[in-house]
Scaffold this active site. Structure first.
Site, PDB file in Angstrom:
ATOM      1  CB  THR A 139      -0.909   0.016   1.256  1.00  0.00           C
ATOM      2  OG1 THR A 139      -1.424   1.330   1.465  1.00  0.00           O
ATOM      3  CG2 THR A 139      -0.160  -0.381   2.516  1.00  0.00           C
ATOM      4  CD  GLU A 141      -2.163   5.212   4.595  1.00  0.00           C
ATOM      5  OE1 GLU A 141      -1.925   5.426   5.778  1.00  0.00           O
ATOM      6  OE2 GLU A 141      -2.521   6.094   3.791  1.00  0.00           O
ATOM      7  CE1 TYR A 163      -3.952  -1.785   5.920  1.00  0.00           C
ATOM      8  CE2 TYR A 163      -2.946   0.290   5.272  1.00  0.00           C
ATOM      9  CZ  TYR A 163      -3.547  -0.906   4.932  1.00  0.00           C
ATOM     10  OH  TYR A 163      -3.734  -1.225   3.596  1.00  0.00           O
ATOM     11  CE  LYS A 167      -2.122  -4.367   4.015  1.00  0.00           C
ATOM     12  NZ  LYS A 167      -2.479  -5.382   3.019  1.00  0.00           N
TER      13      LYS A 167
HETATM   14  P1  NDP Z   1     -11.560  -4.492   2.282  1.00  0.00           P
HETATM   15  O1  NDP Z   1     -11.492  -3.982   3.657  1.00  0.00           O
HETATM   16  O2  NDP Z   1     -12.737  -4.131   1.413  1.00  0.00           O
HETATM   17  O3  NDP Z   1     -11.490  -6.108   2.313  1.00  0.00           O
HETATM   18  C1  NDP Z   1     -10.665  -6.786   3.218  1.00  0.00           C
HETATM   19  C2  NDP Z   1     -10.889  -8.274   3.067  1.00  0.00           C
HETATM   20  O4  NDP Z   1     -10.052  -8.970   4.011  1.00  0.00           O
HETATM   21  C3  NDP Z   1     -12.336  -8.727   3.365  1.00  0.00           C
HETATM   22  O5  NDP Z   1     -12.657  -9.778   2.486  1.00  0.00           O
HETATM   23  C4  NDP Z   1     -12.223  -9.238   4.801  1.00  0.00           C
HETATM   24  O6  NDP Z   1     -13.219 -10.170   5.140  1.00  0.00           O
HETATM   25  C5  NDP Z   1     -10.855  -9.903   4.732  1.00  0.00           C
HETATM   26  N1  NDP Z   1     -10.264 -10.144   6.048  1.00  0.00           N
HETATM   27  C6  NDP Z   1     -10.089  -9.260   7.058  1.00  0.00           C
HETATM   28  N2  NDP Z   1      -9.494  -9.850   8.111  1.00  0.00           N
HETATM   29  C7  NDP Z   1      -9.284 -11.141   7.756  1.00  0.00           C
HETATM   30  C8  NDP Z   1      -8.730 -12.272   8.425  1.00  0.00           C
HETATM   31  N3  NDP Z   1      -8.301 -12.199   9.685  1.00  0.00           N
HETATM   32  N4  NDP Z   1      -8.658 -13.451   7.765  1.00  0.00           N
HETATM   33  C9  NDP Z   1      -9.145 -13.551   6.503  1.00  0.00           C
HETATM   34  N5  NDP Z   1      -9.707 -12.525   5.835  1.00  0.00           N
HETATM   35  C10 NDP Z   1      -9.775 -11.337   6.452  1.00  0.00           C
HETATM   36  O7  NDP Z   1     -10.207  -4.088   1.561  1.00  0.00           O
HETATM   37  P2  NDP Z   1      -9.926  -3.714   0.021  1.00  0.00           P
HETATM   38  O8  NDP Z   1     -10.600  -4.694  -0.846  1.00  0.00           O
HETATM   39  O9  NDP Z   1     -10.167  -2.263  -0.169  1.00  0.00           O
HETATM   40  O10 NDP Z   1      -8.336  -3.904  -0.054  1.00  0.00           O
HETATM   41  C11 NDP Z   1      -7.759  -5.176  -0.366  1.00  0.00           C
HETATM   42  C12 NDP Z   1      -6.329  -5.220   0.112  1.00  0.00           C
HETATM   43  O11 NDP Z   1      -5.562  -4.215  -0.530  1.00  0.00           O
HETATM   44  C13 NDP Z   1      -6.150  -4.990   1.604  1.00  0.00           C
HETATM   45  O12 NDP Z   1      -5.070  -5.796   2.020  1.00  0.00           O
HETATM   46  C14 NDP Z   1      -5.779  -3.520   1.715  1.00  0.00           C
HETATM   47  O13 NDP Z   1      -5.020  -3.304   2.885  1.00  0.00           O
HETATM   48  C15 NDP Z   1      -4.972  -3.349   0.454  1.00  0.00           C
HETATM   49  N6  NDP Z   1      -4.991  -2.030  -0.149  1.00  0.00           N
HETATM   50  C16 NDP Z   1      -6.189  -1.435  -0.468  1.00  0.00           C
HETATM   51  C17 NDP Z   1      -6.206  -0.230  -1.121  1.00  0.00           C
HETATM   52  C18 NDP Z   1      -7.485   0.452  -1.476  1.00  0.00           C
HETATM   53  O14 NDP Z   1      -7.439   1.636  -1.808  1.00  0.00           O
HETATM   54  N7  NDP Z   1      -8.626  -0.246  -1.472  1.00  0.00           N
HETATM   55  C19 NDP Z   1      -4.944   0.447  -1.513  1.00  0.00           C
HETATM   56  C20 NDP Z   1      -3.748  -0.290  -1.130  1.00  0.00           C
HETATM   57  C21 NDP Z   1      -3.791  -1.477  -0.500  1.00  0.00           C
HETATM   58  P3  NDP Z   1     -14.682  -9.706   5.678  1.00  0.00           P
HETATM   59  O15 NDP Z   1     -15.481  -9.372   4.450  1.00  0.00           O
HETATM   60  O16 NDP Z   1     -15.173 -10.915   6.394  1.00  0.00           O
HETATM   61  O17 NDP Z   1     -14.468  -8.522   6.562  1.00  0.00           O
HETATM   62  P1  GDR Z   2      -6.840   5.741   3.860  1.00  0.00           P
HETATM   63  O1  GDR Z   2      -8.394   5.875   3.501  1.00  0.00           O
HETATM   64  O2  GDR Z   2      -6.577   6.000   5.284  1.00  0.00           O
HETATM   65  O3  GDR Z   2      -6.108   6.578   2.856  1.00  0.00           O
HETATM   66  O4  GDR Z   2      -6.589   4.168   3.610  1.00  0.00           O
HETATM   67  P2  GDR Z   2      -9.596   6.619   4.241  1.00  0.00           P
HETATM   68  O5  GDR Z   2     -10.646   6.770   3.203  1.00  0.00           O
HETATM   69  O6  GDR Z   2      -9.970   5.933   5.505  1.00  0.00           O
HETATM   70  O7  GDR Z   2      -8.970   8.053   4.630  1.00  0.00           O
HETATM   71  C1  GDR Z   2      -8.489   8.960   3.658  1.00  0.00           C
HETATM   72  C2  GDR Z   2      -8.269  10.331   4.289  1.00  0.00           C
HETATM   73  O8  GDR Z   2      -9.526  10.902   4.640  1.00  0.00           O
HETATM   74  C3  GDR Z   2      -9.430  11.498   5.938  1.00  0.00           C
HETATM   75  N1  GDR Z   2     -10.766  11.575   6.539  1.00  0.00           N
HETATM   76  C4  GDR Z   2     -11.555  10.538   6.861  1.00  0.00           C
HETATM   77  N2  GDR Z   2     -11.368   9.208   6.725  1.00  0.00           N
HETATM   78  C5  GDR Z   2     -12.387   8.386   7.118  1.00  0.00           C
HETATM   79  N3  GDR Z   2     -12.246   7.047   6.947  1.00  0.00           N
HETATM   80  N4  GDR Z   2     -13.538   8.855   7.678  1.00  0.00           N
HETATM   81  C6  GDR Z   2     -13.759  10.206   7.850  1.00  0.00           C
HETATM   82  O9  GDR Z   2     -14.802  10.623   8.354  1.00  0.00           O
HETATM   83  C7  GDR Z   2     -12.728  11.094   7.407  1.00  0.00           C
HETATM   84  N5  GDR Z   2     -12.594  12.432   7.383  1.00  0.00           N
HETATM   85  C8  GDR Z   2     -11.422  12.719   6.860  1.00  0.00           C
HETATM   86  C9  GDR Z   2      -8.474  10.571   6.684  1.00  0.00           C
HETATM   87  O10 GDR Z   2      -7.950  11.225   7.846  1.00  0.00           O
HETATM   88  C10 GDR Z   2      -7.440  10.302   5.592  1.00  0.00           C
HETATM   89  O11 GDR Z   2      -6.495  11.323   5.549  1.00  0.00           O
HETATM   90  C11 GDR Z   2      -7.104   3.505   2.458  1.00  0.00           C
HETATM   91  C12 GDR Z   2      -7.369   2.046   2.853  1.00  0.00           C
HETATM   92  O12 GDR Z   2      -8.014   1.404   1.783  1.00  0.00           O
HETATM   93  C13 GDR Z   2      -6.064   1.331   3.140  1.00  0.00           C
HETATM   94  O13 GDR Z   2      -6.314  -0.056   3.345  1.00  0.00           O
HETATM   95  C14 GDR Z   2      -5.136   1.504   1.944  1.00  0.00           C
HETATM   96  O14 GDR Z   2      -3.897   0.882   2.203  1.00  0.00           O
HETATM   97  C15 GDR Z   2      -4.933   2.974   1.641  1.00  0.00           C
HETATM   98  O15 GDR Z   2      -6.196   3.569   1.392  1.00  0.00           O
HETATM   99  C16 GDR Z   2      -4.059   3.183   0.406  1.00  0.00           C
END
Ligand code: NDP
Ligand code: GDR
Length: 360
Positions: A139, A141, A163, A167
């Site tokens: 990520t 992050e 987190y 990672k």
């Molecule tokens: P989500 O939060 O939508 O999905 C996370 C998934 O992981 C769900 O299927 C969840 O299951 C499963 N999970 C959580 N804990 C466990 C566990 N203990 N054992 C098995 N499965 C588990 O994430 P995204 O789809 O958005 O992201 C996918 C991956 O990419 C993540 O690793 C995230 O950190 C990473 N990532 C995401 C980005 C983004 O912008 N979306 C950017 C960069 C990295 P359940 O449905 O049961 O909760």
């Molecule tokens: P991020 O996503 O932390 O970048 O992680 P998120 O959407 O949670 O936050 C983005 C930014 O928005 C600000 N923020 C808020 N965030 C949330 N969730 N709720 C609020 O009400 C709010 N108000 C302001 C946050 O402070 C932050 O700066 C996501 C996840 O998908 C990670 O798993 C992944 O690795 C990174 O993106 C890339």
């Protein structure tokens, strides 16, 4: 379904999440047999993948099969891998919420850091380290308190949350196993990507859901945290048609390497809110600490967006902007959906959702 034929067999952890569901669609279309790990939950957690079952009612037939397992449970991982003998594993499972990781720091490390180690060790325990290709969901992050703008594969890391620290461990474990055991293992360093399937507590989806409610007269206001952080928000459609392809392409290269995938555009949370209100033709009325410069409309009695410090993080990531030149050149990947189109797509989807189910 068994792993005994010559088909491509993918195992996706996190298949019920935003990315897992899109990746499953992508691989099924490519003719893969897809296996997914799901967690036991007290409510249904398969809504994003229901449409992929051959038979939605019996969950039988077709090329997708789900297995109960958990990244905190090594025995389940060994059992699943030894049974299905995957050719590719995509590790997308994670406690993926940055703010929540401050509250669940130990659990986040268990799943996101040690969970990745467990999965890599399970592959070795099954004697499949030379056969399986492994993708790790790394990520942006990792860059945290950024040392360079834009960020690329060579930018130093400075994680700013439990987190991101978890990672970071996973990132280096993947590289260590690649070097120590010659495993084909890659890190995809993905920047934020959003879609109508985005989890409701991430900021973009929270904004589009709340503004859809305001637009339809179901609500008058909502609360946010830090409006000034900037993110490189890509559209998951890019990630379906190109980025999930990028994950897959990383595993089809001759040599395992790590790649940044980013849109190359950076916008603040405030700009996202403005674009979304603009789309529905409403003015924003702000209220909250530190918002004087935005100008709260006086005397209207209506407050549409309040800033509540409870959403602030103990340490914030201020600006992310990715440089994905390496992926563009080596994988042929490029983003296609610009920022405003992302906002419009998510707004349209949430307006339709709220119209059909106002309590969604
Ligand atoms: P989500 O939060 O939508 O999905 C996370 C998934 O992981 C769900 O299927 C969840 O299951 C499963 N999970 C959580 N804990 C466990 C566990 N203990 N054992 C098995 N499965 C588990 O994430 P995204 O789809 O958005 O992201 C996918 C991956 O990419 C993540 O690793 C995230 O950190 C990473 N990532 C995401 C980005 C983004 O912008 N979306 C950017 C960069 C990295 P359940 O449905 O049961 O909760
Ligand atoms: P991020 O996503 O932390 O970048 O992680 P998120 O959407 O949670 O936050 C983005 C930014 O928005 C600000 N923020 C808020 N965030 C949330 N969730 N709720 C609020 O009400 C709010 N108000 C302001 C946050 O402070 C932050 O700066 C996501 C996840 O998908 C990670 O798993 C992944 O690795 C990174 O993106 C890339």
């Amino acid at each position: 379904m068994s792993g005994g034929d010559n088909l491509n067999i993918a195992l996706i952890t996190g298949i019920t999440g935003q990315d897992g569901s899109y990746l499953a669609e992508f691989l099924l279309e490519k003719g893969y047999r897809v296996h997914g790990i799901i967690r036991r939950a007290s409510t249904f957690n398969t809504s994003r993948i229901e449409h992929l079952y051959a038979d939605k009612f019996t969950h039988r037939g077709g090329k997708m099969k789900l297995h109960y397992g958990d990244l905190t449970d090594s025995s389940s991982l060994v059992k699943i891998i030894s049974t299905i003998k995957p050719t590719e594993i995509y590790n997308l499972a994670a406690q993926s919420h940055v703010k929540v990781s401050f509250d669940l720091s130990e659990y986040t490390a268990e799943v996101d850091a040690i969970g990745t180690l467990r999965l890599l060790d399970a592959i070795r325990t099954c004697g499949l380290e030379k056969q399986v290709k492994f993708y790790q969901a790394s990520t942006s992050e990792l860059y945290g308190k950024v040392q360079e703008i834009p960020q690329s594969e060579t930018t130093p890391f400075y994680p700013r949350s439990p987190y991101a620290c978890a990672k970071l461990y996973a990132y280096w474990t993947v590289i260590n196993y690649r070097e120590a055991y010659s495993m084909f293992a890659c890190n995809g360093i993905l920047f934020n990507h959003e879609s109508p399937r985005r989890g409701e507590t991430f900021v973009t989806r929270k904004i589009t859901r709340e503004i859809a409610k305001i637009y339809l007269g179901l609500s008058e206001s909502f609360e946010l945290g830090n409006l000034d952080s900037k993110r490189d928000w890509g559209h998951a459609k890019d990630y379906v048609e190109a980025c999930f392809k990028a994950m897959w392409l990383m595993l089809q290269q001759q040599v395992p390497e790590d790649f940044v995938i980013a849109s190359g555009e950076s916008h603040s949370v405030r700009e996202f809110v403005e674009a979304a209100f603009n789309f529905v033709g409403k003015e924003i009325l702000w209220e909250g600490k530190g918002l004087d410069e935005v100008g709260k409309e006086k005397g209207s009695g209506i407050v549409r967006v309040k800033v509540n410090p409870k959403y602030f993080r103990p340490t914030e990531v201020d600006i992310l902007l990715g440089n994905s030149s390496k992926a563009r050149i080596q994988l042929g990947w490029s983003p296609k959906v610009p920022f405003l189109q992302l906002v419009e797509n998510m707004m349209n989807s949430d307006i339709e959702l709220m119209k059909s189910n106002p309590s969604a």
